[in-house]
Design a protein around this motif. Structure first.
Motif: not given
Length: 149
Positions: A8-9, A67, A58-60, A75, A63, A71, A90
């Motif tokens: 993820v990112a 982010v 998921t990044a938000e 996905y 992280m 990003a 992801c």
């Protein structure tokens, strides 16, 4: 136990296979219907068999505040958390591997990032506590009064 690595990112995460509900390929952004007024970490609903899957950016979620721009554009998959209604968006799903408990640096204090069970030493990636992650998402949904039904 068997684990699956996903990205993820640029961040590698691992999840135990036994607690993985399913992996869905995202062919088209329109598969995930956004809900107006929802928080940044909530991407929307994705139809899945007999119910809707709530898709998390998921990044938000993981992280927040750090982010990378765009990003979401990367996905390509949604990983369902166990038998919950939640799925993590992801970029890529990598290999699965066998992990022994002594190959994880387990976290003892879990007040900050309670979803983080530990670090997989050889792969230098975060091991997700799937049930805690799903519980946190349910709680966040309730606290933010999201009408996702």
């Amino acid at each position: 136990f068997e684990c699956l690595i996903f990205t993820v990112a640029g961040l590698q995460l691992a999840v135990p296979l036994i607690l993985l509900g399913a992996i869905h390929r995202v062919e088209d952004e329109s598969e995930i219907r956004p809900i107006p007024g929802s928080p940044r970490w909530y991407m929307g609903m994705r139809p899945d068999r007999d119910q809707n899957l709530r898709v998390v950016d998921t990044a938000e979620w993981i992280m927040a505040g750090r982010v990378p721009e765009n990003a979401r554009d990367n996905y390509r998959f949604v990983i369902r958390l166990d038998n919950s209604e939640w799925g993590l968006a992801c970029d890529d799903v990598a290999q699965s591997f066998t992990l022994r408990p002594d190959e994880v640096r387990w976290r003892s204090a879990r007040s900050k990032r309670p979803w983080l069970a530990g670090t997989v030493i050889d792969h230098m990636c975060a091991l997700i506590d799937v049930r805690t992650m799903a519980d946190l998402l349910v709680r966040a949904e309730r606290e933010q009064h999201l009408d996702l039904s």
